[in-house]
Design an enzyme around this catalytic site. Structure first.
Site, short mmCIF file in Angstrom:
data_model
loop_
_atom_site.label_atom_id
_atom_site.label_comp_id
_atom_site.label_asym_id
_atom_site.label_seq_id
_atom_site.Cartn_x
_atom_site.Cartn_y
_atom_site.Cartn_z
CB SER A 28 2.46 10.86 10.17
OG SER A 28 3.34 11.39 11.08
CG ASN A 115 15.00 9.55 9.58
OD1 ASN A 115 13.81 10.17 9.71
ND2 ASN A 115 15.97 9.94 8.75
CG HIS A 161 -11.94 -27.68 -15.33
ND1 HIS A 161 -11.08 -26.95 -16.00
CD2 HIS A 161 -11.40 -29.01 -15.29
CE1 HIS A 161 -9.85 -27.49 -16.10
NE2 HIS A 161 -10.12 -28.78 -15.64
CE LYS A 288 -32.37 -13.33 -1.86
NZ LYS A 288 -32.14 -12.12 -2.47
CG ASN A 290 -29.79 -11.65 1.02
OD1 ASN A 290 -30.24 -12.79 0.17
ND2 ASN A 290 -30.38 -10.51 0.97
CD GLU A 295 -23.59 -11.64 -1.08
OE1 GLU A 295 -24.29 -12.01 -1.88
OE2 GLU A 295 -24.08 -10.53 -0.39
N1 ARG Z 1 6.55 10.48 10.29
C1 ARG Z 1 7.86 9.83 9.71
C2 ARG Z 1 7.39 8.47 9.21
O1 ARG Z 1 6.47 7.97 9.48
C3 ARG Z 1 8.89 9.78 10.78
C4 ARG Z 1 9.50 11.02 10.87
C5 ARG Z 1 10.44 11.07 10.36
N2 ARG Z 1 10.67 12.31 9.64
C6 ARG Z 1 11.58 13.01 9.06
N3 ARG Z 1 11.35 14.22 8.65
N4 ARG Z 1 12.83 12.43 8.87
O2 ARG Z 1 8.20 7.95 8.48
#
Ligand code: ARG
Length: 484
Positions: A28, A115, A161, A288, A290, A295
């Site tokens: 991530s 977590n 409307h 033109k 625009n 948009e």
């Molecule tokens: N990258 C994870 C998230 O964004 C957080 C890490 C928790 N990963 C885990 N394997 N418990 O939620």
């Protein structure tokens, strides 16, 4: 493509390293590197707490604090290098810390988990995004208020409307958007306040055996207090849904406004002309000009609304407590908030430089029997029940269509064919200006009413301004104290 996996934080239990494809699939870092600063702030709050509660030795805590401060400095001058063989920002920070200070770095993760860490980091990230968005929305409200102040007497057709309905003023029209946006900004602040509790210390899911002080870490990070339940703390992303909704609704308001500006600037309407600076040309048609910005605002609304669906469905059916699905709570929302911010920010100069073609608006308002309701109201004052008056005016309108006249062109004799209650005073009651000025009910389009509305919307904005100012100040003070 990333290089072979370094040691993961959890490698002890595993016989071999994870496959490169596993890392590629689960990482991530590309997204959560945006949390870097908050990750370190969270760690600083955590280690100061571990020290105060005597959970780790003081000299180790001090070494960790110094190491984390070095990391912040590295981040600030662009020296902090992300290692893509490490799966996320939390791992990157911890590895760098251990590089800097040795094995003592390993004591930082006592009594916490990624977590609760990620839930805390992300709330901190979103707090700042929300404060910035609210300030931008309020700046856009300012632009609308200025338009309202300048155009309290500029009359244009009001539509229902998409048909001429009753005359309104440009002030009334843009105050409508100002109040919509004011609610949007309030919605963001509501979400902010509900989100503003600290999950840190919930650990993996069940709390911890160490004598931690969660109130201390919550306070150090500028939260209103700790979250109440550990399982809830690591499993919920309802704050993500709320913010995604606030963003969608704001973007929808901008999209409607954009749509209107697009056709208002068409040759057929010609109500407004956008400044050259905020329009684009055509590669083939030299004439033109625009309205591409509006948009694109309208077009990008799809992805912001899509993000709301994305966030809701991602959470659907997740059992307690943390599940890796939750990692998908960031990229789309972060992108959407960036998009919204850009849209709000660009709408400010688009609107503040717009030229209102008041003659075209005035000409339009003279058509379409826009004063018909006022003629009916006139009859009501003369004692005729509204329903009957409605029928009388309807017949008069039909007569006008057949004879190619306007209601105000009819002679008293012609009026007499429809009702004997109509006298000389009718003409004054059905001028467009009177139609506007007499609508002085609360929230109506008269200039007295719009003056009042301007005060109200400014007041709403000032309350938010003060909240945002205080929050920014508090957060700034927290970061300074943590970095002391
Ligand atoms: N990258 C994870 C998230 O964004 C957080 C890490 C928790 N990963 C885990 N394997 N418990 O939620």
């Amino acid at each position: 493509m990333r290089h072979m996996s370094q040691q993961a934080l959890w490698s002890g239990r595993f016989a071999g390293g994870m496959a490169e494809s596993t890392l590629d699939f689960t990482t991530s870092l590309e997204t959560d590197s945006a949390l870097a600063f908050f990750d370190v702030m969270g760690s600083l709050a955590h280690v100061r707490m571990l020290k105060k509660c005597q959970i780790i030795p003081e000299d180790d805590a001090d070494r960790i604090i110094e190491g984390l401060k070095t990391i912040v400095a590295e981040m600030e001058n662009g020296e902090f290098k992300l290692d893509f063989s490490l799966e996320d920002i939390h791992t990157n920070v911890e590895f760098r810390l251990t590089e800097l200070i040795g094995p003592a770095g390993g004591k930082l993760h006592t009594g916490r988990s990624r977590n609760d860490q990620v839930a805390t980091d992300y709330r901190m990230y979103l707090r700042e995004s929300v404060l910035e968005i609210v300030s931008s929305i309020d700046a856009l409200i300012d632009v609308m208020v200025k338009i309202a102040q300048d155009h309290g007497n500029t009359i244009l057709p009001g539509f229902t409307h998409m048909q001429h309905a009753q005359p309104v003023t440009v002030a009334q029209h843009y105050l409508a958007y100002a109040f919509k946006l004011s609610r949007d900004a309030d919605r963001f602040m509501d979400a902010y306040n509900r989100m503003n509790k600290c999950p840190l210390g919930a650990a993996a899911l069940a709390g911890t055996t160490y004598p931690i002080d969660r109130k201390m870490t919550a306070k150090a990070l500028g939260f209103n207090g700790p979250t109440e339940n550990s399982l809830d703390s690591v499993s919920d992303r309802d704050f993500v849904s709320e913010i995604a909704f606030a963003a969608s609704q704001t973007q929808i308001h901008l999209s409607g406004l954009s749509e209107e500006l697009i056709y208002w600037s068409s040759q057929e309407f010609g109500f407004v002309e956008m400044d050259d600076k905020y329009t684009t040309g055509s590669s083939i048609m030299p004439q033109k000009k625009n309205p591409d910005i509006t948009e694109l605002i309208r077009g990008r609304t799809g992805s912001v609304i899509g993000t709301l669906m994305n966030m809701l469905v991602m959470q659907k059916g997740l059992p307690l407590s943390y599940n890796r699905d939750l990692q998908e709570d960031k990229k789309a929302l972060m992108d959407s908030l960036d998009c919204l911010l850009q849209c709000v920010n660009i709408m400010c100069p688009v609107l503040s430089t717009i030229r209102f073609n008041t003659d075209r608006m005035r000409a339009a308002v003279e058509n379409g029997f826009i004063n018909a309701t006022d003629l009916a109201d006139y009859l009501v004052v003369k004692g005729i029940p509204f329903r009957e008056a409605h029928g009388i005016v309807g017949a008069a309108v039909r007569y006008c269509i057949d004879t190619d006249k306007k209601l105000e062109d009819l002679s008293l004799e012609e009026f007499g064919k429809f009702s004997d209650c109509i006298g000389e005073d009718v003409y004054n009651c059905i001028t467009v200006d009177m139609c506007v000025e007499r609508r002085n009910s609360l929230g109506g389009t008269s200039s007295a009413s719009t003056d009042e509305q301007i005060l109200t919307v400014i007041e709403q904005k000032m309350v938010r301004y003060e909240n945002v100012r205080q929050e920014n100040q508090l957060l700034e003070a927290c970061w300074n104290e943590l970095l002391e």
